[in-house]
Design an enzyme around this catalytic site. Structure first.
Site, PDB file in Angstrom:
ATOM      1  N   ASN A   1       9.477  26.277   1.689  1.00  0.00           N
ATOM      2  CA  ASN A   1       8.749  25.402   0.784  1.00  0.00           C
ATOM      3  C   ASN A   1       7.649  24.743   1.603  1.00  0.00           C
ATOM      4  O   ASN A   1       7.925  24.078   2.597  1.00  0.00           O
ATOM      5  CB  ASN A   1       9.765  24.384   0.220  1.00  0.00           C
ATOM      6  CG  ASN A   1       9.129  23.158  -0.385  1.00  0.00           C
ATOM      7  OD1 ASN A   1       7.973  23.190  -0.813  1.00  0.00           O
ATOM      8  ND2 ASN A   1       9.882  22.071  -0.411  1.00  0.00           N
TER       9      ASN A   1
ATOM     10  N   SER B   1       7.340  27.514  -3.079  1.00  0.00           N
ATOM     11  CA  SER B   1       8.754  27.396  -2.711  1.00  0.00           C
ATOM     12  C   SER B   1       9.468  28.688  -3.070  1.00  0.00           C
ATOM     13  O   SER B   1       9.058  29.405  -3.984  1.00  0.00           O
ATOM     14  CB  SER B   1       9.405  26.208  -3.403  1.00  0.00           C
ATOM     15  OG  SER B   1       9.488  26.448  -4.783  1.00  0.00           O
TER      16      SER B   1
ATOM     17  N   GLY C   1      11.211  18.693 -15.288  1.00  0.00           N
ATOM     18  CA  GLY C   1      10.379  19.799 -14.811  1.00  0.00           C
ATOM     19  C   GLY C   1      10.743  21.080 -15.552  1.00  0.00           C
ATOM     20  O   GLY C   1      11.631  21.091 -16.405  1.00  0.00           O
TER      21      GLY C   1
ATOM     22  N   HIS D   1      15.386  30.051   2.511  1.00  0.00           N
ATOM     23  CA  HIS D   1      14.590  29.188   1.636  1.00  0.00           C
ATOM     24  C   HIS D   1      13.368  28.695   2.406  1.00  0.00           C
ATOM     25  O   HIS D   1      13.464  28.405   3.600  1.00  0.00           O
ATOM     26  CB  HIS D   1      15.433  27.980   1.204  1.00  0.00           C
ATOM     27  CG  HIS D   1      14.626  26.785   0.792  1.00  0.00           C
ATOM     28  ND1 HIS D   1      14.399  25.712   1.628  1.00  0.00           N
ATOM     29  CD2 HIS D   1      13.983  26.506  -0.364  1.00  0.00           C
ATOM     30  CE1 HIS D   1      13.655  24.816   0.992  1.00  0.00           C
ATOM     31  NE2 HIS D   1      13.388  25.261  -0.212  1.00  0.00           N
TER      32      HIS D   1
ATOM     33  N   ARG E   1       3.904  22.461   1.175  1.00  0.00           N
ATOM     34  CA  ARG E   1       3.186  21.703   0.154  1.00  0.00           C
ATOM     35  C   ARG E   1       2.093  20.820   0.756  1.00  0.00           C
ATOM     36  O   ARG E   1       2.151  20.457   1.927  1.00  0.00           O
ATOM     37  CB  ARG E   1       4.168  20.858  -0.653  1.00  0.00           C
ATOM     38  CG  ARG E   1       5.040  19.964   0.208  1.00  0.00           C
ATOM     39  CD  ARG E   1       6.183  19.335  -0.596  1.00  0.00           C
ATOM     40  NE  ARG E   1       6.960  18.442   0.235  1.00  0.00           N
ATOM     41  CZ  ARG E   1       8.050  18.810   0.926  1.00  0.00           C
ATOM     42  NH1 ARG E   1       8.497  20.057   0.865  1.00  0.00           N
ATOM     43  NH2 ARG E   1       8.687  17.943   1.669  1.00  0.00           N
TER      44      ARG E   1
ATOM     45  N   ILE F   1      12.810  23.805 -16.026  1.00  0.00           N
ATOM     46  CA  ILE F   1      14.175  24.024 -15.542  1.00  0.00           C
ATOM     47  C   ILE F   1      14.345  25.401 -14.911  1.00  0.00           C
ATOM     48  O   ILE F   1      14.945  25.548 -13.850  1.00  0.00           O
ATOM     49  CB  ILE F   1      15.189  23.844 -16.695  1.00  0.00           C
ATOM     50  CG1 ILE F   1      15.142  22.411 -17.230  1.00  0.00           C
ATOM     51  CG2 ILE F   1      16.607  24.194 -16.245  1.00  0.00           C
ATOM     52  CD1 ILE F   1      15.374  21.349 -16.204  1.00  0.00           C
ATOM     53  N   GLU F   2      13.798  26.430 -15.554  1.00  0.00           N
ATOM     54  CA  GLU F   2      14.002  27.791 -15.037  1.00  0.00           C
ATOM     55  C   GLU F   2      13.327  27.970 -13.676  1.00  0.00           C
ATOM     56  O   GLU F   2      13.825  28.729 -12.844  1.00  0.00           O
ATOM     57  CB  GLU F   2      13.518  28.838 -16.038  1.00  0.00           C
ATOM     58  CG  GLU F   2      14.404  28.950 -17.277  1.00  0.00           C
ATOM     59  CD  GLU F   2      15.867  29.257 -16.945  1.00  0.00           C
ATOM     60  OE1 GLU F   2      16.119  30.011 -15.983  1.00  0.00           O
ATOM     61  OE2 GLU F   2      16.766  28.727 -17.623  1.00  0.00           O
ATOM     62  N   SER F   3      12.210  27.281 -13.446  1.00  0.00           N
ATOM     63  CA  SER F   3      11.562  27.367 -12.134  1.00  0.00           C
ATOM     64  C   SER F   3      12.350  26.579 -11.094  1.00  0.00           C
ATOM     65  O   SER F   3      12.502  27.014  -9.954  1.00  0.00           O
ATOM     66  CB  SER F   3      10.120  26.855 -12.207  1.00  0.00           C
ATOM     67  OG  SER F   3       9.363  27.661 -13.085  1.00  0.00           O
TER      68      SER F   3
END
Lengths: 386, 386
Positions: free
Chosen positions: B193, B177, B345, B191, B195, B347-349
């Site tokens: 993403n 992503s 999860g 953006h 998967r 957070i920074e990612s």
């Protein structure tokens, strides 16, 4: 100049915002939660088809607010009611607080007034790009709304009682709410919100009433004296009414303003309360009044002290990152905001609380021992300031 | 300099993020929704106590990622599996896309790698304050997780079938992503993403697999040629596999990226799909691969075209207001973000997707006929660009 700006269209459609903000264990939030729950469960209780809920709400811009939204709807016989008295109070508070802010800043507030088709309305006052505050706003609103009976059953705590009412439950809510974001990173952001709720007699349950509200401070840099002054001013107001209030309401604020995914609060708290009806109505009205009157003496001296402080680009950057946390709290957790957004409140009034500017840096963690770390530590582990 | 910055602590605790992003009607989102629903309902089906869900997840920083998260956990016999092939694919895509961005910007990505105690891990690559982009990030992650059976029953669409499995349902998910926010208000944000999901055989249901993903564009100023190029590139990839894909996936994006409280989308869409298993696995793998390979040719020429455009302060201000809308969408509606935040999860990612800077002005509505109005109009009423 490439861009010109017009006002939003004067008519919007919205549903009732039951509460302008409340906490996990509060009656108002149970109202909200049970509204959602009720639509899913297949109860054998008498049910109202909430999909057919009347579209009574909306907002229509008006040139100037009426003398009273309450008497406009209920007539002059409502003049002695607490509903009318509370509306008068919050409108006086709006006037005096805006005047105090303008005196410091020099900038006048813009006013937008609106009515709702079902009665009530609101007055939003905002300025942005001031001399001291980048954005400041004070809203008052008066709502005559309807809640689903499932919500009411949960709200009154009589979920299993024999409640035979039909249709939606009428309620009244009036409140004042405000957020102020200064330019200077050494001057704190402040939010407050005071409200009064009433439900009408319905299905065997008598009319209910309660007060709610609170006031909290969000510095980017910690000044111990400032925090002592802010919390101390709120404690004095609480102590005059009940010495149990301040410790309880301070804890409630520490719990409520939690950004769970960060493990930190958005700021350094203050007081927060809801469901307050443990004393006579007149006495709690006085308590709410004194809370509102304490906003300026609790907050404005802190801004006056720091509004001309020198600051570095890095300090501004840290403030902007903390503003990002403010946005995260308001959009992800604040019940008034999230409920308002999802139920079609007046978006510009709801998001008035957002900072003018904010910032998200990747993995921006202050080093231990710095002033930034000290602030973060106080947001992670709330301190007792008084 | 008053502030110094350290990395976040190397160990965090988190639960599995089931899906990095999905839509209302998708299998992944049904997984999420049913997890919440299941805890409330009193079903007579065999139930797993989700409060006792094993705390398998977390993230531990590592100096460098392993050659493969999949073979590290499953051994070399997994080398021919689609799981391993898909991990290889997304890591190659991460390499090639980051290289293309650095070539334009001049700035190198910082890399943070981490593993999860239950197997799998992730690689986050980010830079901020580049020459062209104010923030750009590309994440890959490989998750071995467990989902509650109630969630699985809903996901497989066999809610009422006789499912006799015990305990939690093992699943595998791998995804890439990315979000990129340029400085210049004439250059768009993008953006994407992509998967791949697998569940193991469980309780009478055979192993399931599906692909999901999408790519969307968020300009502040509309350039018709640019939108035709972006949408046209995605359409070509879709058409090579199935002419029904593009119209369906374009509509899905227009539905998904809706900011409901604003009545507008965050941008001008693109494609979005989930639950994709309507063709042989190898063929859909190729489709996902070509989607990933189309990111650079679809997007980068638009930025190269506009990165040196002159702009006014007012145009920057409008871009910042649109960034505010991006934040609103991500924090209030995006399922990957909101689920990630609520389940702990990294957070920074997760919040890598946030713009570096954003802005909320009160009642900021462009006047009809201006370029800002044109963009807003396209966000309110999606257009067909190809």
């Amino acid at each position: 100049m490439a861009t010109r700006f017009a006002r939003t269209p004067t008519v919007g459609r919205s549903r009732v915002v039951v509460s302008p903000g409340s906490s996990r264990s509060s009656r108002s939030s149970r109202l909200l939660a049970s509204t959602a729950k009720a639509s899913a469960k297949t109860s054998d209780k008498k049910k109202t088809d909430t999909s057919k809920r009347p579209e009574l709400e909306g907002h229509v811009a008006i040139d100037a607010p009426p003398a009273s939204f309450v008497t406009e709807r209920e007539g002059d016989e409502a003049k002695d009611s607490i509903r009318h008295k509370f509306e008068k109070l919050i409108r006086e508070s709006q006037d005096s607080i805006c005047a105090a802010i303008t005196e410091v800043d020099g900038m006048e507030f813009r006013e937008d007034a609106y009515t709702r088709p079902s009665g009530g309305g609101g007055i939003t006052r905002v300025f942005q790009g001031g001399n001291v505050w980048e954005k400041a706003g004070v809203n008052v609103s008066v709502v005559y709304g309807l809640m689903p009976p499932e919500a009411y059953r949960a709200a009154t705590g009589n979920d299993d009682a024999e409640l035979n009412g039909e249709g939606f439950v009428p309620f009244f809510a009036a409140g004042i709410s405000s957020v102020m974001h200064p330019h200077n990173p050494h001057a704190p952001t402040m939010h407050f919100n005071y409200r009064y709720f009433e439900t009408e007699q319905w299905g065997g349950i008598p009319s209910q009433w309660w007060f709610g509200g609170g006031c909290d401070i969000t510095p980017s840099y910690l000044y111990k004296d400032d925090m002592e002054h802010f919390h101390g001013t709120l404690k004095n107001v609480c102590d005059e009414h009940d010495e149990a209030y301040f410790p309880k309401f301070k804890q409630w604020a520490d719990d409520y303003f939690m950004i769970k995914h960060r493990g930190e609060r958005r700021g350094c708290g203050g007081i927060f309360f809801d469901d307050l009806n443990d004393k006579p109505k007149e006495e709690l009205f006085e308590f709410s009044k004194q809370c509102q009157q304490s906003v300026v003496p609790a907050y404005v001296p802190l801004v006056e002290k720091h509004m001309n402080d020198e600051f570095t680009e890095d300090q501004k950057r840290w403030q902007q990152a903390r503003r990002g946390r403010y946005v995260e709290f308001n959009l992800v957790y604040d019940r008034g905001t999230t409920f308002g957004l999802k139920t079609g409140g007046r978006i510009e009034s709801i998001l008035m609380s957002m900072p003018l500017t904010s910032r998200w840096e990747y993995d921006y963690v202050p080093e231990k021992g710095t002033p930034e770390w000290d602030l973060l530590d106080a947001c992670q582990t709330p301190r007792d300031w008084v």
